[in-house]
Each structure stands twice: as structure tokens, then as C-alpha cells.
Design a protein around this motif. Structure first.
Motif, mmCIF file in Angstrom:
data_model
loop_
_atom_site.group_PDB
_atom_site.id
_atom_site.type_symbol
_atom_site.label_atom_id
_atom_site.label_comp_id
_atom_site.label_asym_id
_atom_site.label_seq_id
_atom_site.Cartn_x
_atom_site.Cartn_y
_atom_site.Cartn_z
ATOM 1 N N MET A 250 -9.114 11.863 3.608
ATOM 2 C CA MET A 250 -8.371 11.057 2.632
ATOM 3 C C MET A 250 -9.231 9.894 2.148
ATOM 4 N N LYS A 251 -9.446 9.863 0.846
ATOM 5 C CA LYS A 251 -10.109 8.686 0.282
ATOM 6 C C LYS A 251 -9.040 7.638 0.017
ATOM 7 N N THR A 252 -9.282 6.441 0.388
ATOM 8 C CA THR A 252 -8.252 5.406 0.210
ATOM 9 C C THR A 252 -8.863 4.088 -0.209
ATOM 10 N N ASN A 253 -10.078 4.145 -0.711
ATOM 11 C CA ASN A 253 -10.796 2.885 -0.849
ATOM 12 C C ASN A 253 -11.058 2.431 -2.277
ATOM 13 N N GLU A 254 -10.398 3.036 -3.255
ATOM 14 C CA GLU A 254 -10.611 2.532 -4.600
ATOM 15 C C GLU A 254 -9.882 1.212 -4.810
ATOM 16 N N LEU A 255 -10.354 0.455 -5.778
ATOM 17 C CA LEU A 255 -9.740 -0.834 -6.081
ATOM 18 C C LEU A 255 -8.383 -0.637 -6.742
ATOM 19 N N CYS A 256 -7.386 -1.248 -6.179
ATOM 20 C CA CYS A 256 -6.045 -1.142 -6.726
ATOM 21 C C CYS A 256 -5.822 -2.275 -7.727
ATOM 22 N N ASN A 257 -5.479 -1.904 -8.957
ATOM 23 C CA ASN A 257 -5.210 -2.908 -9.987
ATOM 24 C C ASN A 257 -4.191 -3.925 -9.509
ATOM 25 N N CYS A 258 -3.209 -3.402 -8.819
ATOM 26 C CA CYS A 258 -2.132 -4.260 -8.381
ATOM 27 C C CYS A 258 -2.591 -5.230 -7.295
ATOM 28 N N SER A 259 -3.300 -4.705 -6.303
ATOM 29 C CA SER A 259 -3.731 -5.566 -5.196
ATOM 30 C C SER A 259 -4.645 -6.683 -5.672
ATOM 31 N N ILE A 260 -5.553 -6.341 -6.564
ATOM 32 C CA ILE A 260 -6.495 -7.372 -7.001
ATOM 33 C C ILE A 260 -5.781 -8.407 -7.879
ATOM 34 N N LEU A 261 -4.807 -7.964 -8.640
ATOM 35 C CA LEU A 261 -4.022 -8.932 -9.419
ATOM 36 C C LEU A 261 -3.212 -9.830 -8.494
ATOM 37 N N ARG A 262 -2.651 -9.230 -7.466
ATOM 38 C CA ARG A 262 -1.861 -10.018 -6.526
ATOM 39 C C ARG A 262 -2.724 -11.070 -5.835
ATOM 40 N N SER A 263 -3.889 -10.677 -5.375
ATOM 41 C CA SER A 263 -4.664 -11.662 -4.636
ATOM 42 C C SER A 263 -5.273 -12.700 -5.573
ATOM 43 N N SER A 264 -5.595 -12.298 -6.808
ATOM 44 C CA SER A 264 -6.085 -13.290 -7.762
ATOM 45 C C SER A 264 -5.005 -14.289 -8.107
ATOM 46 N N SER A 265 -3.804 -13.781 -8.258
ATOM 47 C CA SER A 265 -2.679 -14.649 -8.573
ATOM 48 C C SER A 265 -2.452 -15.644 -7.444
ATOM 49 N N SER A 266 -2.540 -15.147 -6.230
ATOM 50 C CA SER A 266 -2.363 -16.003 -5.067
ATOM 51 C C SER A 266 -3.455 -17.071 -5.000
ATOM 52 N N LYS A 267 -4.678 -16.625 -5.240
ATOM 53 C CA LYS A 267 -5.816 -17.553 -5.204
ATOM 54 C C LYS A 267 -5.671 -18.664 -6.252
ATOM 55 N N ILE A 268 -5.403 -18.282 -7.475
ATOM 56 C CA ILE A 268 -5.343 -19.273 -8.546
ATOM 57 C C ILE A 268 -4.114 -20.168 -8.378
ATOM 58 N N THR A 269 -3.060 -19.615 -7.825
ATOM 59 C CA THR A 269 -1.884 -20.436 -7.542
ATOM 60 C C THR A 269 -2.225 -21.538 -6.559
ATOM 61 N N SER A 270 -2.984 -21.200 -5.532
ATOM 62 C CA SER A 270 -3.304 -22.230 -4.538
ATOM 63 C C SER A 270 -4.214 -23.293 -5.148
ATOM 64 N N ILE A 271 -5.073 -22.880 -6.084
ATOM 65 C CA ILE A 271 -5.918 -23.863 -6.771
ATOM 66 C C ILE A 271 -5.060 -24.830 -7.601
#
Lengths: 141, 141
Positions: free
Chosen positions: A1-22
Motif C-alpha cells: 500500500m502506497k500511502t505517502n502522497e501529499l494530501c491537499n487537505c492535510s497540508i491546508l490544515r497544517s498551513s492554516s494552523s501554522k498561520i493562525t498561530s502566527i
DNA sequence: AAATATAATGAGTATATACCCATAATATGA
DNA sequence: TCATATTATGGGTATATACTCATTATATTT
């Protein structure tokens, strides 16, 4: 099972979290978080809206908004009155809320500018365009 | 007071929320939300990590992860054991968790592909690049 | 070995989010 | 006008998130 591609959703979620904390940190001297700042701004711009109007403007769930508004009320930043239609609540900035918005605005401008510089004008514009695309996506699932 | 410029943070927050609900719906037949899917995926890829390792990999707060992991445990998707170092917890997929990951993977691929098509290859790549930039921002405030 | 420092996690608290259902108020239709 | 439908909001419940502090276990230093 390949499971390692970048998820659009995950990266948006973590970017949102990061910029929110800034932004939250940038606004911390004003005692508000970025979401609260956004709410104050909309309440100001919409001139004492009710919950429905606010939730439509922010594309957010009414109950979410209701809860967030009550936090602002506890913080004495807004006051809530029933409108002519007694089902509605009318949300107004208090004096404290108005002053807080004005002051927080300066901190917001600073951090917004810094982010724009870090990102560069081109990427800044691309980001806004792409995020607008995402927000208008309607998938039949 | 001008207060109506687009806030990088707000638009990222609402885009994140929007795309999360799309992925959540896409995964709903598998009984997991996109965050839970991401966790299962990392637990699989990292071969039974502990909380610290997981939180480092996901750039997320340990206590957040701990709480989310316990939800997965309640759902019988993961099991938690103490490691040799008795402070640590070792997080493993259960059989149910492994099967759920495999099945959810298919739903994830479908929605991921649909988003890529909607967005177009170019914007897709731009988005990832810009979000990576954002995640590596370090502002002195 | 004992004292102290460090590390891993949990619990308390708080915000942000959204779903569903209940309730109360208003509007509509017979 | 009275019964019914619609609308606005609140409350219950749940996930996701992060901060701070407490606890327990390991490591280090003397």
C-alpha cells in the motif's frame, strides 16, 4: 500500500494552523485571537448584524458563530440584544470592542505585511486565487 | 477605519475548513474523518510510533495528538501499549485499523484526484509550494 | 547510590468548529 | 383567526486544536 502522497487537505490544515498561530501571537497584546478579530471586524463592517447574517458572510455554521459570539460577549467586546424580531439577536460592538478592533488592526496590518513580504507579491496573489478556487469547489461525492 | 482587506489567515482558515469537510464527506463511508485517516496513515508508515514521534512528524501538539489517538483507540482502530521505556506509549494499528486504512485509502485517492482535476495541475503545484513556504515562515514578532 | 535534571505523557482548561434536535417566534394559508 | 409551516437561535454532543501544569519514569551528576 502506497500511502505517502501529499494530501491537499492535510497540508491546508497544517498551513492554516501554522498561520493562525502566527496571527494569534501578533494579536496577543490586544487580547484577541485572529478569529475573534475577524468577528469584530465583520460586526463593525456589517453594522450590528444578527447571527444569520454573520454566519452567511463568514460561510460558517450558525452554532459555531453563536458560541464564538458569546465568548466575545463574556470578554465585554460585544453586546447582544434582541431585535424587533424577537428570535433574532443583534450583535453590536461595545466601546471596548471598538477600541480593541482599532488597536488590533495595527497589529494585524503589521503581520499581514510581513507575511506578504516573506511570500512575495506573486505567490501572495496566486495563493488568494487558488484558495478562492478551492472555496468554490462543489463536488458530487 | 479601513478593515476590509483580505486576511491571509482568514482565507486559509476557511479554505482549510471547506476542504476538510469535502474530505470528511468523502471518507464518511469508512467511518473516519480526514484527520483520523491521516493519523492512521502515519501510524502505519512510522510502524507503531510513540506520541512524541508522531507529533514531531505531524508538527502538532502532543496533547492534541494524545487526545486524537484516544479517540481512535475508542473506535478500536488503534491499540496503545507502554514501550520498554514505560513513559512512552506505543501506538499500533489494530486489524480493524489496518483494514479501515486500506479501504479509506481508495476514497481518499478519489477525492484527491477530483480536487486535482478541479484545480488543475499548475495551481495544484503552486498551492503545495506556497503552503510549504508558509509552513517554514519564522517571524520574530 | 542518592539527588537532581530531563523527558514522555495525561489532565485541566479554553477556543474553534459543525452536526442534530428543541424551542420559541413569526409568517402563511385555509 | 387558528392551524401549520418556516425561521432564528440555543443546547447537546463530538472532534480538533494548543497551552500550562502535574506526574511518573528515565538519565545524569556528584
Amino acid at each position: 500500500m502506497k500511502t505517502n502522497e501529499l494530501c491537499n487537505c492535510s497540508i491546508l490544515r497544517s498551513s492554516s494552523s501554522k498561520i493562525t498561530s502566527i496571527y494569534d501571537k501578533a494579536l496577543s497584546n490586544n487580547g484577541v485571537k485572529v478569529m475573534q478579530y475577524a468577528l469584530l471586524k465583520y460586526i463593525y463592517l456589517m453594522k450590528s448584524p444578527n447571527l444569520n447574517e454573520l454566519s452567511a458572510a463568514l460561510y460558517q455554521d450558525r452554532s459555531t458563530l453563536g458560541r464564538n459570539i458569546r465568548i466575545l460577549e463574556r470578554m465585554k467586546l460585544v453586546s447582544i440584544n434582541t431585535g424587533k424580531d424577537k428570535r433574532q439577536i443583534q450583535i453590536m460592538l461595545t466601546n471596548h470592542g471598538t477600541v480593541t478592533l482599532q488597536e488590533a488592526r495595527k497589529a494585524w496590518e503589521l503581520v499581514q505585511k510581513k507575511i506578504e513580504i516573506k511570500l512575495g507579491k506573486k505567490k501572495q496573489e496566486q495563493l488568494i486565487e487558488i484558495l478562492n478556487d478551492i472555496q468554490s469547489i462543489e463536488l458530487k461525492l
